[in-house]
Design an enzyme around this catalytic site. Structure first.
Site, PDB file in Angstrom:
ATOM      1  N   GLU A 225      27.760  29.779  44.818  1.00  0.00           N
ATOM      2  CA  GLU A 225      27.032  30.742  43.987  1.00  0.00           C
ATOM      3  C   GLU A 225      25.967  29.987  43.202  1.00  0.00           C
ATOM      4  OE1 GLU A 225      28.160  34.013  40.593  1.00  0.00           O
ATOM      5  OE2 GLU A 225      28.732  31.927  40.431  1.00  0.00           O
TER       6      GLU A 225
ATOM      7  N   HIS B 118      31.284  41.403  42.548  1.00  0.00           N
ATOM      8  CA  HIS B 118      32.033  41.875  41.381  1.00  0.00           C
ATOM      9  C   HIS B 118      31.256  41.706  40.073  1.00  0.00           C
ATOM     10  CE1 HIS B 118      32.407  37.614  41.499  1.00  0.00           C
ATOM     11  NE2 HIS B 118      32.894  37.607  40.266  1.00  0.00           N
ATOM     12  N   ASP B 119      30.061  41.127  40.141  1.00  0.00           N
ATOM     13  CA  ASP B 119      29.255  40.935  38.924  1.00  0.00           C
ATOM     14  C   ASP B 119      28.073  41.901  38.841  1.00  0.00           C
ATOM     15  OD1 ASP B 119      30.800  38.750  38.108  1.00  0.00           O
ATOM     16  OD2 ASP B 119      29.512  37.291  39.123  1.00  0.00           O
TER      17      ASP B 119
ATOM     18  N   ASP C 118      38.392  31.848  45.967  1.00  0.00           N
ATOM     19  CA  ASP C 118      37.359  31.508  45.001  1.00  0.00           C
ATOM     20  C   ASP C 118      37.681  30.136  44.422  1.00  0.00           C
ATOM     21  OD1 ASP C 118      35.209  32.252  43.012  1.00  0.00           O
ATOM     22  OD2 ASP C 118      35.720  34.254  43.752  1.00  0.00           O
TER      23      ASP C 118
ATOM     24  N   ASP D  45      32.287  29.076  42.814  1.00  0.00           N
ATOM     25  CA  ASP D  45      31.744  29.698  41.615  1.00  0.00           C
ATOM     26  C   ASP D  45      30.745  28.770  40.929  1.00  0.00           C
ATOM     27  OD1 ASP D  45      32.165  31.999  39.740  1.00  0.00           O
ATOM     28  OD2 ASP D  45      32.701  30.392  38.349  1.00  0.00           O
TER      29      ASP D  45
END
Ligand code: TEU
Ligand code: CA
Length: 586
Positions: free
Chosen positions: A270, A345-346, A106, A213
């Site tokens: 993202e 994961h969100d 990430d 991210d």
């Protein structure tokens, strides 16, 4: 009329890859401290390889005070001590490569932790050399002389996006928690430091790319204007229109992709707050040299209000299909590429949000979603636990079980604004049970008999509670059992790879007949050699008559049933959550 340009997609390893996302804290604990770790990941690589995974994406494993589960990085070149050491991380990279898989990390460079040495220096005084590596502004003052924030922006964690720094007497911007100050990308020295520490350091350790991210938030509107007031009762307002996709994004990403170009790596960015197609395409046209692909949020954002995840909105199966299918068609005859995913994961678990997690439907509903995902064009991303059909946390969970900074600060806000009204709290928990990021962050369910699902020893205390549903839903129960969700995923991933011209690269066409119920998805995939597949999925619990035989006859390619998620298939009748794949004879 001119023929439409018939362009094939260039073949690339990262287009064909099945990517599996690992949330290190919750994957596998190796030393009994209740927190997943790198040796834990190492111990499961064979499991992932058997599943058919090509690339693992590890969520932030860097040194961090963990205010936002590692998305607040204190040192890009070091490892969170609970997860392991630099040596173990190098060992992981090697072990992944030894198995013929790849690994991506990430890349969180919109902000750092407030404990990062860069921020410590930056805040030390207004004249420090790194002062302008972050976004500092003087406070404003109202008529009564009271100190106010530089603008009315709201952070993504329900608080104002500015925090006053007593020591240097200015405010700094943070689009997330106050402990996550935003870096100032306008400063080129700062950008170079980011590239060196966060990017090159790891590329030189031979990782295979990054999930990037919040990639579209680096460039803010230069004037930082006040956002429109949409919630008059709140002190700050959603301001994504001023901080997402700002004017210098293209420059920054061109600069960054110049670095990536020197390595054979993948990038997936993202892209929150970007429903607009033209904006998205600009990031993913290969000729623009920005990113290989992005995550669009329009499907996973269903059920929420833009800029306000915890304000529920209803949505239909039609909306689900429309958002999921939208990114299939737009890349056709272009050099752009797309992603396929329903979880990360969100997000809450896909089977709970988009299908059904009731005991009578759960298994087939998870397989139905797997059928759709594995047959769509684009790079496929699976989130840990999705492959066994893990479901959301139970509604009986009290507030204290929720650990995510976003959930915790939302609950605090509700308590405050309602003066602790139990009804308001209960309503907030209704929403959290569906939408909280915590849903994806509970421990991975490896086995059913042990108290902690095999995630950590029975006598250890896992950092988040293990779901009771692990008794039923776990790897050990499913492995080798042909009727399981896990074995179904394996089968589908194999099929996807065997027919990658159809499933990975194929052209997509929705087959929509007016007579069809909106709760049924039917689409055709066609490879460049003309071979076809027809995918049929009942998105609902209603049984339906659908004239599939005549529909297949109309497509005329001598179709045979390749996969079904049910044992008894009656051709023109779809059972609840039934899904099938028909393939044309070669
Ligand atoms: O998330 C970016 C982000 O803004 C999402 O929370 C998004 O708003 C939401 O999913 C849309 O519904 C990334 C990470 O994935 C997240 O875990 C971090 O908390 C965040 O960045 C800050 O680094
Ligand atoms: Ca551990």
């Amino acid at each position: 009329m001119t023929e439409p340009l018939h362009q094939q997609h260039d073949r690339k390893w990262w287009k064909e890859a099945v990517v599996y996302q690992i949330y290190p804290a919750s994957f596998q604990d190796s030393n009994g401290d209740g927190i997943g770790d790198i040796p834990g990941i190492l111990s499961k690589l064979d499991y992932l390889s058997d599943l058919g995974v090509d690339v693992i994406w590890v969520c932030p494993h860097y040194k961090s005070p963990q205010v936002d589960m590692g998305y607040d990085i204190q040192d890009y070149e070091d490892i969170h001590d609970k997860y392991g050491t630099l040596e173990q991380t190098e060992e992981l990279i090697k072990a992944v490569h030894d198995r013929g898989m790849r690994i991506i990390f990430d890349l969180v460079i919109n902000h750092t932790s407030n404990l990062h040495s860069w921020f410590q220096e930056s805040r030390s005084s207004r004249t420090n050399a790194k002062r302008s590596w972050y976004i500092w502004r003087p406070a404003k003052y109202d008529k009564e002389g009271r100190r106010c924030r530089p603008n009315n922006w709201r952070s993504n964690f329900s608080k104002p996006a500015w925090t006053w720094d007593e020591q240097s007497q200015e405010c700094y911007l943070h689009l997330y928690a106050p402990e996550q100050p935003d870096l100032n990308w306008e400063n080129s020295e700062c950008r170079q430091a980011i590239y060196k520490s966060a990017i090159k350091f790891w590329l030189n350790k031979e990782i295979d790319g990054f999930r990037i991210d919040t990639v579209n938030l680096y460039s803010k509107h230069p004037d930082l204007p006040d956002a429109p007031i949409v919630y008059p009762e709140l002190e700050s307002q959603p301001a994504y229109m001023y901080y997402a996709n700002g004017p210098r994004m293209k420059d920054y990403l061109s600069e960054m992709s110049g670095i990536f170009a020197k390595y054979d790596v993948m990038t997936v960015g993202e892209l929150p707050y970007t429903p607009d197609q033209e904006h998205v395409m600009a990031y993913i046209y290969a000729r623009n040299k920005q990113l290989n692909m992005v995550f669009n949020f329009d499907t996973v954002d269903l059920g929420q209000t833009p800029g306000n995840r915890f304000l529920p909105r209803s949505f239909t199966k039609q909306d689900f299909k429309r958002t999921l299918f939208r990114w299939q068609s737009v890349i056709e005859n272009t050099d752009a590429w797309t992603t396929v995913f329903l979880e990360n994961h969100d997000q809450g678990r896909s089977v709970s949000r988009f299908a059904s997690d009731l005991p009578e439907y759960r298994v087939r509903a998870a397989k139905m979603l797997a059928t759709m995902l594995t047959t769509l064009t684009g790079t496929l991303f699976i989130y840990q636990g999705q492959e066994i059909g893990m479901i959301n946390v139970p509604r009986s969970w009290p507030a204290k079980e929720y650990k995510c900074v976003k959930s915790v600060s939302h609950l605090a806000e509700i308590r405050q604004s309602s003066n602790g009204d139990p009804k308001a709290l209960s309503e907030a928990l209704d929403v959290l049970q569906l939408m909280a990021r915590d849903n994806a962050r509970v421990p991975m369910q490896w086995e059913g008999e042990s108290a902690n699902a095999g995630f950590c020893p029975d006598d250890a205390k896992p950092w988040m509670s293990v779901l009771e549903s692990h008794r039923e839903i776990n790897v050990k129960n499913q492995i080798g059992k042909q009727s399981s969700v896990l074995e179904f995923w394996k089968k589908m991933l194999k099929l996807r790879k065997e027919h990658k011209d159809i499933f990975v690269y194929g052209r997509f066409r929705e087959i929509a007949t007016a007579a069809l119920d909106e709760e049924i998805a039917i689409f055709m995939k066609q490879g460049d050699d003309g071979r076809k597949a027809v995918i049929i999925a009942n998105l609902s619990k209603h049984e339906m008559e659908v004239r599939i035989s005549s529909l297949l006859a109309k497509e005329g390619s001598n179709f045979g049933l390749a996969v079904a998620n049910m044992d008894n298939v009656a051709i023109d009748r779809l059972q609840a959550f039934e899904a099938r794949v028909y393939l044309s004879a070669s």
